[in-house]
Scaffold this active site. Structure first.
Site, short mmCIF file in Angstrom:
data_model
loop_
_atom_site.label_atom_id
_atom_site.label_comp_id
_atom_site.label_asym_id
_atom_site.label_seq_id
_atom_site.Cartn_x
_atom_site.Cartn_y
_atom_site.Cartn_z
N ASP A 82 0.86 -1.19 0.00
CA ASP A 82 0.00 0.00 0.00
C ASP A 82 0.90 1.24 0.00
O ASP A 82 1.66 1.46 0.94
CB ASP A 82 -0.90 -0.02 1.24
N GLU A 125 -4.16 2.64 -4.87
CA GLU A 125 -2.72 2.59 -4.67
C GLU A 125 -2.30 1.29 -4.00
O GLU A 125 -1.24 1.21 -3.39
CB GLU A 125 -2.25 3.78 -3.83
#
Length: 221
Positions: A82, A125
């Site tokens: 992440d 993301e």
């Protein structure tokens, strides 16, 4: 293809290839439709921005690898990556810079993986990596190399200013027998849940780091 008849009356020079021409046209349409369906199927499995697999394709690959690991008694590891404060990159430098950043991240991760590994973008993301026949220690080492590669990325914004970024990575490993009589779906849910729990731990402990979580600790709900 050869067409023939013992009856001479069946032969007409003006119509000699009419049937073959018609048959070829039908076959060509069938092949074109088949190719188009296959292309659409492939596109449905790919994240169009980064050109890696999407969530649907990753879930399919994960189930296949779980089943294979169960048959061959092999370990299986899953990584969640992440990107840290990615929204700030979009807000500060614009979405085109954010898009270039995501492409660079995908390339940096893919560079470190084997052909048998699976990389997918499963969120804005968020990336996930499937590592067949990989134990926890090896998964941790790979995760750390990925973290270092991403930390070294330099992406220029539209004004030429270099943008830096970091990532938090969580990993979890499973092997047949950790929990008795698990189905493929149960392993899928637990392994993904454990890796997600690990990346949350990495975020909570300061970001830009790798953390693992023991698979057996995630209880069946």
């Amino acid at each position: 293809i050869c067409l023939g008849s013992i009856d001479k009356k069946r032969f007409n020079p003006e119509l000699a290839i009419e049937l073959l021409t018609h048959l070829s046209a039908v076959i060509a349409v069938c092949l074109e439709n088949t190719i188009s369906r296959e292309q659409l199927h492939q596109l449905s499995q790919i994240d169009m921005l980064t050109r890696v697999k999407n969530r649907r394709a990753f879930d399919k690959s994960l189930r296949q690898e779980i089943a294979r690991s169960q048959r061959e008694i092999l370990p299986l590891s899953c990584l969640f990556a992440d990107l840290d404060f990615f929204k700030k990159i979009n807000d500060t430098h614009g979405h085109p810079t954010g898009d270039r950043t995501l492409k660079a991240v995908a390339a940096a991760i893919q560079y470190l993986l084997r052909e048998t590994d699976v990389l997918a973008r499963i969120g804005g993301e968020e990336f996930t990596i499937l590592l067949p026949n990989t134990e926890a220690d090896k998964a941790r080492d790979i995760a750390e190399r990925i973290r270092q590669n991403i930390e070294a990325i330099e992406v220029a914004n539209d004004q030429g200013k270099i943008v830096k970024l970091t990532t938090s990575i969580g990993y979890a490993s499973w092997e047949p027998g950790l929990i008795a009589e698990e189905s493929v779906d149960e392993v899928h849910r637990r392994l993904m849940g454990t890796a997600d729990k690990a990346v949350y731990k990495a975020k909570q402990s300061g970001r830009n780091r790798v953390r693992g979580e023991h698979y057996a600790k995630l209880r069946k709900s």
